[in-house]
Design an enzyme around this catalytic site. Structure first.
Site, PDB file in Angstrom:
ATOM      1  N   LYS A 220     -43.201  86.343  54.417  1.00 41.88           N
ATOM      2  CA  LYS A 220     -41.801  86.092  54.104  1.00 41.88           C
ATOM      3  C   LYS A 220     -41.647  84.627  53.735  1.00 41.88           C
ATOM      4  O   LYS A 220     -42.263  83.754  54.361  1.00 41.88           O
ATOM      5  CB  LYS A 220     -40.932  86.409  55.323  1.00 41.88           C
TER       6      LYS A 220
ATOM      7  N   LYS B  30     -38.274 102.188  49.171  1.00 40.60           N
ATOM      8  CA  LYS B  30     -37.976 102.495  50.572  1.00 40.60           C
ATOM      9  C   LYS B  30     -37.125 103.745  50.542  1.00 40.60           C
ATOM     10  O   LYS B  30     -36.061 103.766  49.905  1.00 40.60           O
ATOM     11  CB  LYS B  30     -37.186 101.348  51.222  1.00 40.60           C
TER      12      LYS B  30
ATOM     13  N   ASP C 209     -36.859  94.999  45.446  1.00 38.18           N
ATOM     14  CA  ASP C 209     -36.661  95.797  46.662  1.00 38.18           C
ATOM     15  C   ASP C 209     -35.155  96.081  46.763  1.00 38.18           C
ATOM     16  O   ASP C 209     -34.670  97.118  46.284  1.00 38.18           O
ATOM     17  CB  ASP C 209     -37.215  94.999  47.872  1.00 38.18           C
TER      18      ASP C 209
ATOM     19  N   ASP D 216     -42.247  87.613  49.958  1.00 40.10           N
ATOM     20  CA  ASP D 216     -40.957  88.317  49.900  1.00 40.10           C
ATOM     21  C   ASP D 216     -39.858  87.342  50.308  1.00 40.10           C
ATOM     22  O   ASP D 216     -39.866  86.824  51.427  1.00 40.10           O
ATOM     23  CB  ASP D 216     -40.996  89.522  50.857  1.00 40.10           C
TER      24      ASP D 216
ATOM     25  N   GLY E 280     -41.332  98.922  54.108  1.00 38.13           N
ATOM     26  CA  GLY E 280     -41.097  99.281  55.504  1.00 38.13           C
ATOM     27  C   GLY E 280     -39.844  98.600  56.016  1.00 38.13           C
ATOM     28  O   GLY E 280     -39.377  97.621  55.433  1.00 38.13           O
TER      29      GLY E 280
ATOM     30  N   SER F 159     -46.664  93.069  56.417  1.00 41.37           N
ATOM     31  CA  SER F 159     -45.603  92.112  56.118  1.00 41.37           C
ATOM     32  C   SER F 159     -45.497  91.207  57.348  1.00 41.37           C
ATOM     33  O   SER F 159     -45.264  91.696  58.456  1.00 41.37           O
ATOM     34  CB  SER F 159     -44.298  92.876  55.897  1.00 41.37           C
TER      35      SER F 159
ATOM     36  N   GLU G 125     -41.441  89.207  45.807  1.00 37.58           N
ATOM     37  CA  GLU G 125     -40.491  90.299  46.040  1.00 37.58           C
ATOM     38  C   GLU G 125     -39.080  89.730  46.176  1.00 37.58           C
ATOM     39  O   GLU G 125     -38.851  88.777  46.925  1.00 37.58           O
ATOM     40  CB  GLU G 125     -40.926  91.020  47.323  1.00 37.58           C
TER      41      GLU G 125
ATOM     42  N   LYS H  99     -48.550  90.138  53.020  1.00 38.26           N
ATOM     43  CA  LYS H  99     -47.276  89.686  52.440  1.00 38.26           C
ATOM     44  C   LYS H  99     -46.623  88.773  53.457  1.00 38.26           C
ATOM     45  O   LYS H  99     -46.563  89.104  54.643  1.00 38.26           O
ATOM     46  CB  LYS H  99     -46.404  90.902  52.136  1.00 38.26           C
TER      47      LYS H  99
HETATM   48  O1  OSB Z   1     -37.758  93.243  52.788  1.00 39.57           O
HETATM   49  O2  OSB Z   1     -39.390  94.523  53.144  1.00 39.57           O
HETATM   50  C1  OSB Z   1     -38.408  93.913  53.564  1.00 39.57           C
HETATM   51  C2  OSB Z   1     -38.145  94.389  57.343  1.00 39.57           C
HETATM   52  C3  OSB Z   1     -36.795  94.494  57.502  1.00 39.57           C
HETATM   53  C4  OSB Z   1     -35.977  94.361  56.410  1.00 39.57           C
HETATM   54  C5  OSB Z   1     -36.523  94.138  55.145  1.00 39.57           C
HETATM   55  C6  OSB Z   1     -37.894  94.062  54.981  1.00 39.57           C
HETATM   56  C7  OSB Z   1     -38.705  94.160  56.105  1.00 39.57           C
HETATM   57  C8  OSB Z   1     -40.150  94.019  56.049  1.00 39.57           C
HETATM   58  C9  OSB Z   1     -40.924  94.664  57.162  1.00 39.57           C
HETATM   59  O3  OSB Z   1     -40.748  93.344  55.235  1.00 39.57           O
HETATM   60  C10 OSB Z   1     -41.910  95.660  56.706  1.00 39.57           C
HETATM   61  C11 OSB Z   1     -42.452  96.408  57.886  1.00 39.57           C
HETATM   62  O4  OSB Z   1     -41.838  97.420  58.302  1.00 39.57           O
HETATM   63  O5  OSB Z   1     -43.484  95.987  58.380  1.00 39.57           O
HETATM   64 MG    MG Z   2     -38.577  93.286  50.804  1.00 42.53          MG
END
Ligand code: OSB
Ligand code: MG
Length: 375
Positions: free
Chosen positions: A163, A262, A238, A188, A290, A135, A213, A161
């Site tokens: 953001k 999660k 999510d 995401d 994560g 991510s 996402e 992925k």
């Molecule tokens: O939406 O998946 C998410 C990190 C913090 C809060 C929300 C998210 C995330 C990530 C990081 O996308 C995923 C990672 O731990 O690498």
């Molecule tokens: Mg997410």
């Protein structure tokens, strides 16, 4: 197994690189670790509650207080046969899933160690190699993002992925796709869009994304179902999924075609397994999300990812992407093929570095059977 005492501690760990989502930028993590002391074995877990109530309502201070005042008093002093029993012992407290998960998962870890069994086997896992994705947060420029993607692809990661948010979306995806037309790519939004922006979200369809996402509100299922009818790209939920019932509602309403699990968000391994089983029954693929975990939480994500229906690459990646030095040994490593191999050692297969943790600790509190229950 008797739960004799539970230790809460907060450690501070700066990230190697900031992580930016549609709700903000994180430079350093405040991490809440839980240790369950059970008849000579110590089970460890991590609460994924963030530094502030931004990803969800939960955050570290609230999780700490909820644990010490309401959840831990239900657990300490008890004899339990299986870690899964913790779920019902804490069920009367509403929400606070990240707090509950850390407690339940520490006891799963203790149970695995006591039985000298690998945690992933105790959970019923079936996969010995788990496929990994990354991510990648919002960067200061598209060029920086492209450089990061190049590095992760070269490392072997199987899914990228990125953001997105209004102003950092179509142009970014366009640039990624023109350079890498074939890679497994997803995005995401962390709830950054509104249903009124359906036409805009429809533009994402031309990028052949594996999924988008959580495009809409964090607490919504219904409008995601409306949106899914209007776009070709599969929606993955999510933030909206807190338990198996939410997952069932989302799947039956066709609000998503993929579910992100999660373990913190759903309240622990027991419920994570229920969400997994529900999705498998409906033929909906899942993957492990994560939350910028330290090695303790990361090791638990690895164990969870071995369950059969975790068939898409998760956001479970190498320790060194986040930390100069992780608090477990060995650190989490990802093969050139983009996978993590799961160990047969008892517990998670990763040793917790208590000496290093002690140095990173900013506060610590141990609660025993005398702990007072607030009502
Ligand atoms: O939406 O998946 C998410 C990190 C913090 C809060 C929300 C998210 C995330 C990530 C990081 O996308 C995923 C990672 O731990 O690498
Ligand atoms: Mg997410």
């Amino acid at each position: 197994m008797k739960i004799e005492a539970i230790t809460l501690r907060e450690i501070h760990m700066p990230l190697v690189h900031f992580f930016e989502t549609s709700f903000g930028r994180t430079y350093s993590r405040r991490i809440l670790l839980v240790t369950a002391h059970c008849e000579g074995v110590n089970g460890w877990a991590e609460s994924v509650a963030g530094e502030g109530p931004l990803y969800s309502e939960e955050w570290i201070e609230a999780a700490w207080l909820t644990m010490r005042s309401f959840l831990i008093p239900e657990l300490v002093g008890r004899h339990i046969a299986q870690a899964g029993e913790c779920f019902s012992l804490m069920a009367h407290v509403r929400g606070n899933n990240m707090a509950k998960a850390a407690l339940e998962n520490a006891i799963w870890d203790a149970e695995a160690k006591q039985k000298r069994q690998a945690l992933w086997k105790l959970l019923g896992g079936a996969q010995r190699e788990i496929p990994c994705g990354v991510s990648i947060g919002i960067q200061d420029s598209i060029e920086q993002l492209l450089d990061k993607i190049e590095i992760e692809l070269a490392a072997g990661y199987r899914r990228i992925k990125v953001k997105v948010k209004p102003g950092w979306d179509v142009t970014v995806l366009e640039r990624i796709r023109s350079r890498w037309p074939e890679i497994l790519l997803s995005c995401d939004a962390n709830s950054a869009y509104r249903i009124e922006e359906t036409e805009h979200l429809r533009e994402f369809d031309r990028f052949n994304l594996l999924m988008i996402e959580q495009p809409l509100w964090n607490d919504d299922i219904y409008f995601h179902a409306r949106l899914q009818k209007q776009i070709r790209t599969k929606i993955c939920l999510d933030e909206s999924i807190h338990n198996a019932r939410d997952a069932q509602a989302a799947v039956e309403l066709r609000a998503c075609g993929i579910v992100n699990i999660k373990v913190g968000r759903v309240g622990g391994f027991s419920e994570a397994r229920s969400v997994h089983d529900l999705c498998r029954a409906y033929n909906v693929p899942v993957w492990c999300g994560g939350m910028l975990e330290s090695g303790v939480g990361r090791a638990h994500n690895i164990a969870l990812s071995t369950l059969e229906n975790f068939c898409l690459p998760g956001d479970v990646s190498a320790s060194k992407r986040y930390w100069t030095e992780d608090i477990i040994e060995p650190e989490v490593e990802v093969s050139r093929a983009g996978t993590i191999s799961v160990s047969d050692e008892p517990g998670t297969g990763y040793r917790v570095r208590e000496d290093l943790i002690e140095k990173l600790t900013v506060r610590k509190e141990t609660l025993t059977a005398g702990a007072v229950l607030q009502r």
